[in-house]
Design an enzyme around this catalytic site. Structure first.
Site, PDB file in Angstrom:
ATOM      1  N   ARG A  20      90.040  33.626  19.416  1.00 61.75           N
ATOM      2  CA  ARG A  20      89.042  34.509  20.044  1.00 61.75           C
ATOM      3  C   ARG A  20      87.807  33.664  20.365  1.00 61.75           C
ATOM      4  O   ARG A  20      87.773  32.454  20.116  1.00 61.75           O
ATOM      5  CB  ARG A  20      88.672  35.659  19.101  1.00 61.75           C
ATOM      6  CG  ARG A  20      88.002  35.193  17.825  1.00 61.75           C
ATOM      7  CD  ARG A  20      87.693  36.358  16.891  1.00 61.75           C
ATOM      8  NE  ARG A  20      86.760  35.911  15.869  1.00 61.75           N
ATOM      9  CZ  ARG A  20      86.792  36.281  14.597  1.00 61.75           C
ATOM     10  NH1 ARG A  20      87.727  37.104  14.185  1.00 61.75           N
ATOM     11  NH2 ARG A  20      85.886  35.828  13.745  1.00 61.75           N
ATOM     12  N   ASP A  41      94.853  28.363  15.197  1.00 63.60           N
ATOM     13  CA  ASP A  41      93.949  29.217  14.420  1.00 63.60           C
ATOM     14  C   ASP A  41      94.623  29.549  13.087  1.00 63.60           C
ATOM     15  O   ASP A  41      95.796  29.224  12.877  1.00 63.60           O
ATOM     16  CB  ASP A  41      93.653  30.521  15.194  1.00 63.60           C
ATOM     17  CG  ASP A  41      92.256  31.097  14.901  1.00 63.60           C
ATOM     18  OD1 ASP A  41      91.380  31.015  15.756  1.00 63.60           O
ATOM     19  OD2 ASP A  41      92.058  31.615  13.779  1.00 63.60           O
ATOM     20  N   ASN A  91      86.723  23.290  17.346  1.00 64.86           N
ATOM     21  CA  ASN A  91      85.844  24.451  17.551  1.00 64.86           C
ATOM     22  C   ASN A  91      85.813  25.411  16.369  1.00 64.86           C
ATOM     23  O   ASN A  91      84.811  26.105  16.169  1.00 64.86           O
ATOM     24  CB  ASN A  91      86.334  25.190  18.807  1.00 64.86           C
ATOM     25  CG  ASN A  91      85.814  26.608  18.873  1.00 64.86           C
ATOM     26  OD1 ASN A  91      84.670  26.843  19.247  1.00 64.86           O
ATOM     27  ND2 ASN A  91      86.647  27.583  18.508  1.00 64.86           N
ATOM     28  N   TYR A 154      75.317  27.148   6.604  1.00 64.94           N
ATOM     29  CA  TYR A 154      75.812  26.950   7.978  1.00 64.94           C
ATOM     30  C   TYR A 154      75.112  25.758   8.619  1.00 64.94           C
ATOM     31  O   TYR A 154      75.750  24.882   9.216  1.00 64.94           O
ATOM     32  CB  TYR A 154      75.553  28.233   8.781  1.00 64.94           C
ATOM     33  CG  TYR A 154      76.068  28.193  10.209  1.00 64.94           C
ATOM     34  CD1 TYR A 154      77.418  28.341  10.479  1.00 64.94           C
ATOM     35  CD2 TYR A 154      75.188  28.034  11.279  1.00 64.94           C
ATOM     36  CE1 TYR A 154      77.897  28.320  11.791  1.00 64.94           C
ATOM     37  CE2 TYR A 154      75.650  28.011  12.587  1.00 64.94           C
ATOM     38  CZ  TYR A 154      77.005  28.152  12.840  1.00 64.94           C
ATOM     39  OH  TYR A 154      77.471  28.120  14.133  1.00 64.94           O
TER      40      TYR A 154
HETATM   41  N1  LIG Z   1      78.678  32.392  18.597  1.00 64.93           N
HETATM   42  C1  LIG Z   1      77.592  31.654  18.440  1.00 64.93           C
HETATM   43  O1  LIG Z   1      76.438  32.130  18.619  1.00 64.93           O
HETATM   44  C2  LIG Z   1      77.714  30.203  18.054  1.00 64.93           C
HETATM   45  C3  LIG Z   1      76.560  29.424  18.118  1.00 64.93           C
HETATM   46  C4  LIG Z   1      76.649  28.085  17.763  1.00 64.93           C
HETATM   47  C5  LIG Z   1      77.856  27.543  17.357  1.00 64.93           C
HETATM   48  N2  LIG Z   1      78.955  28.344  17.301  1.00 64.93           N
HETATM   49  C6  LIG Z   1      80.183  27.713  16.843  1.00 64.93           C
HETATM   50  O2  LIG Z   1      81.206  27.928  17.788  1.00 64.93           O
HETATM   51  C7  LIG Z   1      82.478  27.890  17.135  1.00 64.93           C
HETATM   52  C8  LIG Z   1      83.286  29.100  17.561  1.00 64.93           C
HETATM   53  O3  LIG Z   1      82.590  30.248  17.123  1.00 64.93           O
HETATM   54  P1  LIG Z   1      82.717  31.674  17.819  1.00 64.93           P
HETATM   55  O4  LIG Z   1      81.343  32.142  18.061  1.00 64.93           O
HETATM   56  O5  LIG Z   1      83.701  31.649  18.906  1.00 64.93           O
HETATM   57  O6  LIG Z   1      83.255  32.498  16.555  1.00 64.93           O
HETATM   58  P2  LIG Z   1      84.476  33.497  16.343  1.00 64.93           P
HETATM   59  O7  LIG Z   1      84.281  34.032  14.985  1.00 64.93           O
HETATM   60  O8  LIG Z   1      84.608  34.431  17.486  1.00 64.93           O
HETATM   61  O9  LIG Z   1      85.744  32.504  16.391  1.00 64.93           O
HETATM   62  C9  LIG Z   1      85.965  31.566  15.364  1.00 64.93           C
HETATM   63  C10 LIG Z   1      87.467  31.321  15.269  1.00 64.93           C
HETATM   64  O10 LIG Z   1      87.667  30.322  14.254  1.00 64.93           O
HETATM   65  C11 LIG Z   1      88.769  30.747  13.471  1.00 64.93           C
HETATM   66  N3  LIG Z   1      88.713  30.149  12.137  1.00 64.93           N
HETATM   67  C12 LIG Z   1      87.901  30.459  11.097  1.00 64.93           C
HETATM   68  N4  LIG Z   1      88.198  29.694  10.041  1.00 64.93           N
HETATM   69  C13 LIG Z   1      89.212  28.871  10.419  1.00 64.93           C
HETATM   70  C14 LIG Z   1      89.950  27.854   9.776  1.00 64.93           C
HETATM   71  N5  LIG Z   1      89.729  27.524   8.483  1.00 64.93           N
HETATM   72  N6  LIG Z   1      90.905  27.201  10.477  1.00 64.93           N
HETATM   73  C15 LIG Z   1      91.156  27.537  11.769  1.00 64.93           C
HETATM   74  N7  LIG Z   1      90.505  28.511  12.427  1.00 64.93           N
HETATM   75  C16 LIG Z   1      89.544  29.163  11.754  1.00 64.93           C
HETATM   76  C17 LIG Z   1      88.665  32.267  13.422  1.00 64.93           C
HETATM   77  O11 LIG Z   1      89.895  32.884  13.036  1.00 64.93           O
HETATM   78  C18 LIG Z   1      88.252  32.576  14.855  1.00 64.93           C
HETATM   79  O12 LIG Z   1      89.369  32.752  15.698  1.00 64.93           O
HETATM   80  C19 LIG Z   1      82.173  27.830  15.640  1.00 64.93           C
HETATM   81  O13 LIG Z   1      82.282  26.493  15.190  1.00 64.93           O
HETATM   82  C20 LIG Z   1      80.744  28.293  15.559  1.00 64.93           C
HETATM   83  O14 LIG Z   1      80.067  27.814  14.431  1.00 64.93           O
HETATM   84  C21 LIG Z   1      78.922  29.655  17.640  1.00 64.93           C
END
Ligand SMILES: NC(=O)c1ccc[n+]([C@@H]2O[C@H](COP(=O)([O-])OP(=O)(O)OC[C@H]3O[C@@H](n4cnc5c(N)ncnc54)[C@H](O)[C@@H]3O)[C@@H](O)[C@H]2O)c1
Length: 261
Positions: A20, A41, A91, A154
């Site tokens: 996702r 994932d 990611n 984080y």
């Molecule tokens: N959304 C934001 O505002 C934001 C901002 C900065 C950085 N990020 C980073 O972007 C990346 C993606 O985040 P997102 O916003 O799409 O979040 P999200 O929660 O929508 O997606 C994260 C995905 O990572 C998977 N995941 C979690 N733990 C895992 C593991 N141990 N092994 C494999 N998969 C795992 C989850 O099942 C999920 O599908 C992350 O690293 C997050 O820290 C997000």
């Protein structure tokens, strides 16, 4: 040194955490460009659904990024399926929001395990799993650049991701592999859906963003595809901030509310 390959027709791409959010958007963008994409994932149902929706060029692989054994199995499967990768997008991530005083050691370790150990194992495997001329993109965060109250665990993990990314860039440069981070600001995904983010004032936050909007997963996928491709062929060891201008600095306060200084 070989010319960079990457986000083009026929390239092979692994995206972690792609069931996702940002990872799914990256997977879709690479498939649209003609790549074969391994959607990985821990969420098997969500990951399979993403892969199925993207057609025959996308394949789902279970991968907990914090597990060395699962990385080994995943890399072996990919190699047996057609050789090394052109692009690896590290990611997968999770967030936890609490003051340091209220953060349990278990939650602190969980953040480091998923976000930092997960990235470490991605970079460790990149040495053998990514082709010369390939590109690795890690996903840090604006919170890996700016210290943020309530994001101690984080933030520590995401500052660490940037450090590891730069070290890997130095070490993999002689093999022709580029390594960069994207640092998203606030992107509208499920990562902030847990109870610890319930009192987070999103509208107030948006008012602090110079571009006055949250980012989209497509905004981040565009940056990832740029870092994967030949358009960024002389860029390695850097951070690409995707935050609507928030990290650029601050506006000077004025007495006239609502007007820009
Ligand atoms: N959304 C934001 O505002 C934001 C901002 C900065 C950085 N990020 C980073 O972007 C990346 C993606 O985040 P997102 O916003 O799409 O979040 P999200 O929660 O929508 O997606 C994260 C995905 O990572 C998977 N995941 C979690 N733990 C895992 C593991 N141990 N092994 C494999 N998969 C795992 C989850 O099942 C999920 O599908 C992350 O690293 C997050 O820290 C997000």
């Amino acid at each position: 040194m070989d010319a960079p390959t990457a986000a083009s027709h026929g390239s092979r791409v692994l995206v972690t955490g792609a069931a996702r959010g940002i990872g799914a958007a990256c997977a879709a963008r690479f498939v649209a460009r003609g790549a074969t994409v391994y959607v990985s994932d821990v969420d098997d149902e969500g990951g399979r659904a993403v892969a199925d929706s993207l057609g025959p060029s996308a394949h789902y692989l279970h991968l907990d990024v914090a597990s060395e054994a699962e990385w080994d199995a995943c890399v072996q499967t990919i190699e047996a399926d057609g050789g090394r990768l052109d692009v690896l997008v590290a990611n997968a991530g999770a967030a936890h929001r609490a003051d340091i005083a209220d953060t349990s050691l278990a939650d602190f370790r969980r953040m480091l395990d998923i976000n930092l150990v997960g990235t470490f194992l991605a970079l460790k495997n990149a040495n053998t799993a990514v082709k010369s001329g390939g590109s690795v993109i890690t996903v840090s965060s604006l919170r890996g650049i700016l210290a943020t109250a309530k994001l101690g665990a984080y933030g520590a993990s995401k500052f660490g991701v940037r450090a590891l990314t730069r070290v890997a860039a130095l070490e993999l440069a002689e093999r022709g592999i580029r390594v960069n981070s994207v640092c998203p600001g606030s992107i509208d995904t499920d990562i902030t859906g847990s109870e610890d983010f319930a009192d987070h004032d999103v509208a107030g936050y948006v008012r602090t963003i110079p571009m006055q909007r949250r980012g989209t997963t497509a905004d981040v996928a565009d940056a990832v595809v740029f870092l994967a491709g030949s358009e960024s062929s002389y860029i390695t060891g850097t951070d690409l901030v995707v935050d609507g201008g928030l990290a650029a600095g601050a506006r000077t306060p004025t007495h006239t509310s609502g007007q820009k200084a």
